[in-house]
Scaffold this active site. Sequence first.
Site, PDB file in Angstrom:
ATOM      1  CB  THR A 216     -80.701  59.208 -10.409  1.00 37.78           C
ATOM      2  OG1 THR A 216     -81.837  59.714 -11.109  1.00 37.78           O
ATOM      3  CG2 THR A 216     -80.859  59.421  -8.923  1.00 37.78           C
ATOM      4  CG  ASP A 217     -82.212  60.888 -15.131  1.00 31.30           C
ATOM      5  OD1 ASP A 217     -82.632  59.878 -14.532  1.00 31.30           O
ATOM      6  OD2 ASP A 217     -82.943  61.856 -15.410  1.00 31.30           O
TER       7      ASP A 217
ATOM      8  CB  THR B  18     -83.831  64.462  -8.197  1.00 25.39           C
ATOM      9  OG1 THR B  18     -84.241  64.410  -9.562  1.00 25.39           O
ATOM     10  CG2 THR B  18     -85.037  64.338  -7.302  1.00 25.39           C
TER      11      THR B  18
ATOM     12  CB  SER C 286     -77.391  64.339 -14.239  1.00 21.13           C
ATOM     13  OG  SER C 286     -78.233  63.212 -14.314  1.00 21.13           O
TER      14      SER C 286
END
Length: 322
Positions: A95-96, A16, A62
């Site tokens: 972030t995932d 992101t 990700s």
Amino acid sequence: MQVGQEKIVVLGTGGTIAGLATSAADSRDYLAAQKPVAELMTGLAAPSGFALLSEQVAQIDSKDMDLAVWRKLLQRCVHWLAQADVQGLVITHGTDTLEETAFLLQTVLAPRKPVVLTCAMRPANAADADGPQNLRDALAVAATAGAQGVLAVCAGRILGALDVQKVHSSRLDAFSAGEAGDIGRVQQGRVERQRDWPQPRVPQEMLLEVLLTAPALPRVEIVLSHAAACGATVDALVDPAVATRYGAPPVRGLVLAGTGGGTVHHELEAALRRAQAAGVRVLRSTRCADGFLQPRPNEEFPVAAGLSPVKARLALMLELLR
Ligand code: SIN
């Protein structure tokens, strides 16, 4: 850049932080991994005394992280960390699965220099984008004398690779280090440390070599225990005929995301016993976000001490690769 000047290298992988929204006013509707890392750094001041370099290693959301991208990232980290004039690395990441990449890099490389993963919860063109500040903070950490190990920097917090976990789906401050606690924080460019940096261990050179050349990672699946669970899920997972039908490799390991202290519904427990008897490695973790499982003597399913289910899965994959 002056000859001999120390460098910080920023490796872009997407996420992101490199995402673009259709409208700057509404950042909910966006595509991750659109903006090149070099553009994310436009206008960003280098920490005093350092030159900045960037390299696009991948451009992915990700959630789609895979062995090919991890391999490329490992190779580029090894390359840059070996340069005497490189002080540290920053990796922009979604972030995932940031916690999985952080765990992998720390386990395999255990670097003596800082490798700082950073990210964002809002896309790059959002009016209130958080990526630029996170990137500035990550650069400040990477430039800190004595900093070492794989770290995550988000929302002004510095978290260790072994502890970091995404715990919120939308908040800007989306990560936690659980009971281990944060390593420190960054405020207006100043790094304040509360705990030791992750300790460098012996780099796993053999493991790195195997990882870079293995045709695939050993297949390890996560099984969640819950009320009214059914053992047939585990039986189907470890049935070689099912794997063959779907063209998948056989399951070599299972990680139990158990309830509370790592307990498991009796139906699942019986199925895990059958799997273990058939040669599948079973590790026990907890589905709780916080708290550590302690190993106990004579345990039927060994505990992945201090690891979340996704990290326990990676640890088991690496162990099976060894
Ligand atoms: C991703 O993980 O690549 C998308 C989500 C995010 O970065 O927050």
